[in-house]
Motif scaffolding. Structure first.
Motif, PDB file in Angstrom:
ATOM      1  N   UNK A 250       2.773   6.472  -3.529  1.00 22.68           N
ATOM      2  CA  UNK A 250       3.756   6.901  -4.667  1.00 22.68           C
ATOM      3  C   UNK A 250       4.005   5.740  -5.597  1.00 22.68           C
ATOM      4  N   UNK A 251       3.742   5.882  -7.055  1.00 22.86           N
ATOM      5  CA  UNK A 251       3.692   4.955  -8.015  1.00 22.86           C
ATOM      6  C   UNK A 251       5.379   4.376  -8.098  1.00 22.86           C
ATOM      7  N   UNK A 252       6.181   5.255  -7.872  1.00 19.01           N
ATOM      8  CA  UNK A 252       7.612   4.739  -7.946  1.00 19.01           C
ATOM      9  C   UNK A 252       8.035   3.788  -6.943  1.00 19.01           C
ATOM     10  N   UNK A 253       7.422   4.158  -5.622  1.00 19.29           N
ATOM     11  CA  UNK A 253       7.648   2.932  -4.633  1.00 19.29           C
ATOM     12  C   UNK A 253       6.962   1.733  -4.883  1.00 19.29           C
ATOM     13  N   UNK A 254       5.843   2.005  -5.440  1.00 18.48           N
ATOM     14  CA  UNK A 254       4.936   0.650  -5.723  1.00 18.48           C
ATOM     15  C   UNK A 254       5.667  -0.002  -6.696  1.00 18.48           C
ATOM     16  N   UNK A 255       6.075   0.611  -7.774  1.00 16.76           N
ATOM     17  CA  UNK A 255       6.946  -0.267  -8.650  1.00 16.76           C
ATOM     18  C   UNK A 255       8.198  -1.137  -8.147  1.00 16.76           C
ATOM     19  N   UNK A 256       9.082  -0.260  -7.230  1.00 16.51           N
ATOM     20  CA  UNK A 256      10.144  -0.858  -6.917  1.00 16.51           C
ATOM     21  C   UNK A 256       9.798  -2.077  -6.130  1.00 16.51           C
ATOM     22  N   UNK A 257       8.876  -1.717  -5.165  1.00 18.27           N
ATOM     23  CA  UNK A 257       8.719  -2.896  -4.299  1.00 18.27           C
ATOM     24  C   UNK A 257       7.981  -4.256  -5.005  1.00 18.27           C
ATOM     25  N   UNK A 258       7.121  -3.680  -5.910  1.00 17.87           N
ATOM     26  CA  UNK A 258       6.501  -4.698  -6.760  1.00 17.87           C
ATOM     27  C   UNK A 258       7.553  -5.662  -7.317  1.00 17.87           C
ATOM     28  N   UNK A 259       8.378  -5.028  -7.997  1.00 22.59           N
ATOM     29  CA  UNK A 259       9.367  -5.597  -8.773  1.00 22.59           C
ATOM     30  C   UNK A 259      10.104  -6.658  -7.732  1.00 22.59           C
TER      31      UNK A 259
ATOM     32  N   UNK B 133       2.095 -10.632  -5.364  1.00 20.59           N
ATOM     33  CA  UNK B 133       1.851  -9.247  -5.019  1.00 20.59           C
ATOM     34  C   UNK B 133       0.414  -8.719  -5.527  1.00 20.59           C
ATOM     35  N   UNK B 134      -0.020  -7.859  -4.442  1.00 17.21           N
ATOM     36  CA  UNK B 134      -1.371  -7.201  -4.824  1.00 17.21           C
ATOM     37  C   UNK B 134      -0.977  -5.673  -4.257  1.00 17.21           C
ATOM     38  N   UNK B 135      -1.587  -4.735  -5.278  1.00 18.72           N
ATOM     39  CA  UNK B 135      -1.328  -3.399  -4.709  1.00 18.72           C
ATOM     40  C   UNK B 135      -2.179  -2.562  -4.420  1.00 18.72           C
ATOM     41  N   UNK B 136      -2.263  -1.383  -3.589  1.00 20.11           N
ATOM     42  CA  UNK B 136      -3.253  -0.416  -3.271  1.00 20.11           C
ATOM     43  C   UNK B 136      -2.820   0.960  -3.143  1.00 20.11           C
ATOM     44  N   UNK B 137      -3.266   1.991  -3.584  1.00 19.47           N
ATOM     45  CA  UNK B 137      -2.878   3.365  -3.724  1.00 19.47           C
ATOM     46  C   UNK B 137      -3.105   4.206  -2.692  1.00 19.47           C
TER      47      UNK B 137
ATOM     48  N   UNK C 198       0.862  -1.148   0.019  1.00 17.11           N
ATOM     49  CA  UNK C 198       0.091   0.083   0.137  1.00 17.11           C
ATOM     50  C   UNK C 198       0.817   1.288   0.169  1.00 17.11           C
ATOM     51  N   UNK C 199       0.703   1.902  -1.009  1.00 15.25           N
ATOM     52  CA  UNK C 199       1.551   3.271  -1.085  1.00 15.25           C
ATOM     53  C   UNK C 199       1.122   4.192  -2.208  1.00 15.25           C
TER      54      UNK C 199
END
Ligand SMILES: Nc1ncnc2c1ncn2[C@@H]1O[C@H](COP(=O)(O)OP(=O)(O)O)[C@@H](O)[C@H]1O
Ligand SMILES: [Mg+2]
Length: 469
Positions: A16-25, A34-38, A13-14
């Motif tokens: 910031x798209x960049x953070x999301x991307x880094x963590x996700x990757x 991985x699941x994401x929420x903004x 959960x973030x």
């Protein structure tokens, strides 16, 4: 990539798209799903329909911030156990502590270091799984304990029931056995009584007739003899006229001795016949086949008859001085009873006393002067207005205390096979207690010998009385 991580779902959960991307990757690269929420609200909604196994939660977000999101997650039972790791740029220790106080398990500071993220995620997933496994095992153990406790309780209950049933059954069996033994004694008793009674009555009857010929003719016979002797006297008064042939014969037969002895012979025949008559009367008295009826009788008569039948065992014989019988009779009213069975009781008690005295005699090496005379004492008395007491005692060596409680048991005997049946006292007990509503006691000591006491009501409870006369 390893198997442990391949199945785990991590929610990031973030805002910031960049953070999301880094963590996700980073995580996907390591094999995590991985699941994401903004933002916080989206994250809560997502968690409600698909539960992740770990949440990486940013603190500073538009809308509800990370702390509030965490608070809400922890307040719902379904989601409160999901480990939460805060991701934050803050190096503010106070904030970190606040996050941990809310129930977060850890925090990761930005910028992210790939290896650190993976290491923390892995360790917390492992912890989470271990905790889960432990909880599950604990639950299983609890269930097992409960199951065992229930089984144990059931077993205990069953055991108790079983013990109760065994006890009940044992009681039933003991009662049945006692009833069976009683029945057997009854059977033996009635069988013995009826065959013995019939035999004795038969003999008495058969002897009675011929004895009556003798007894009845003795009186006329002695009268005739008297007459003949008088005749002889008369002849002797005229002896000088008597032919020498007669004189010779009278010398040959020793007439003077004959005249003296003949009355004695007749008297002794009379005595013998008297005695036979007495015995026959006793036998009939003893065997009384009228046992089905209550009769009013003189108990002393029954005791005397029994003693007469046992006479031969009381007399002195080689190796023994005989048994002295003392009768200490009180004044008794006639007693309502079953005379046949009652005589059987006197017979049993007197026989036992004689047995005991004989045995003691045999045990003595040889008779010595100091040895006490073998004695049987029979006492009767009226106790209260309506009870009589009969006591039969001997000065034998007594009954050892260890067996005293068993002497009334059916088939209990200390005598050799062939001599004792062990039924005498048990039958006597039955006759006194059950048939006559009386009581029987035994007192015994090694010094004082043995005494049996019987107490009988003068009147039987049931009123089916027929006169014996
Ligand atoms: N007067 C007595 N003196 C000593 N022992 C006795 C006497 N009367 C009974 N007993 C004991 O009680 C036992 C049981 O007696 P009883 O039932 O008459 O059976 P039995 O005479 O056939 O043995 C005897 O074997 C004996 O040991
Ligand atoms: Mg006996």
């Amino acid at each position: 990539m390893n198997d442990n991580t391949s199945l785990h779902t991590v929610l990031i959960v973030d805002d910031n798209p960049t953070n999301l991307e880094v963590l996700s990757e980073t995580l996907t690269g390591a094999g995590f799903e991985v699941a994401v929420a903004v933002d916080g609200e989206t994250a809560l909604e997502q968690v409600s329909y698909q539960k992740p196994e770990l949440i990486l939660l940013d603190i500073m977000m538009p809308g509800i911030d990370g702390f509030e999101t965490c608070r809400r997650l922890k307040s719902v039972p379904e989601t409160k156990d999901i480990p939460v790791i805060f991701t934050t740029a803050l190096s503010d220790t106070e904030k970190k502590v606040e996050g941990l106080a809310l129930g977060a398990v850890d925090y990761i500071t930005k910028p992210f270091y790939r290896e650190e993220v993976l290491a923390r995620v892995r360790i917390h997933l492992k912890l989470y799984n271990l905790t889960n496994t432990l909880t599950k095992q604990n639950e299983l153990l609890q269930a097992e304990i409960q199951y065992r406790q229930a089984a144990e309780a059931a077993l205990r209950q069953l055991n108790e029931e079983l013990e109760e049933r065994v006890e009940e059954r044992t009681k039933e069996l003991t009662t049945t056995l006692q009833q069976l033994q009683q029945a057997q004694v009854h059977l033996v008793q009635s069988e013995k009584m009826s065959s013995l009674g019939q035999l004795v009555a038969g003999i008495a009857h058969e002897i009675n007739n011929p004895v009556n010929f003798i007894y009845g003719n003795l009186r006329p016979a002695s009268e005739y003899v008297n007459d003949l002797l008088n005749l002889v006297d008369l002849c002797q008064q005229h002896w000088s006229n008597v032919p020498s042939e007669i004189k010779q014969f009278s010398e040959q037969i020793d007439l003077s001795f004959l005249k003296e002895d003949l009355p004695k012979v007749l008297a002794s025949m009379q005595m013998g016949a008297d005695r036979i008559c007495q015995i026959v009367t006793s036998l009939r008295n003893f065997s009384r086949l009228d046992e089905a009826e209550v009769k009013t009788v003189d108990l002393h008569e029954g005791i005397n008859s029994t003693l007469l039948i046992l006479q031969h065992r009381l007399k002195s014989r080689q190796g023994s001085t005989g048994i002295q019988v003392t009768k200490d009779y009180g004044v008794l009213p006639e007693v309502e009873c079953y005379p046949g069975p009652l005589n059987q009781v006197f017979m049993n008690l007197l026989s036992n006393a004689i047995d005991a005295l004989e045995e003691r005699d045999q045990q003595r090496q040889q008779a010595e002067d100091g040895d006490p005379q073998s004695e049987i004492t029979i006492r009767t008395e009226l106790v209260h207005a309506d009870q009589v007491k009969i006591s039969i005692s001997d000065n034998g060596s007594g009954i050892p205390e260890s067996i005293r409680t068993r002497i009334f048991d059916p088939f209990f005997t200390t005598k050799p096979v062939g001599k004792g049946t062990g039924l005498g006292l048990s039958i006597s007990h039955q006759i006194i207690v059950e048939k006559h509503a009386g009581k029987i006691w035994c007192y015994s000591s090694p010094e004082g010998g043995t005494e049996f006491q019987i107490q009988l009501p003068v009147h039987q409870p049931q009123k089916a009385i027929a006169s014996s006369k």
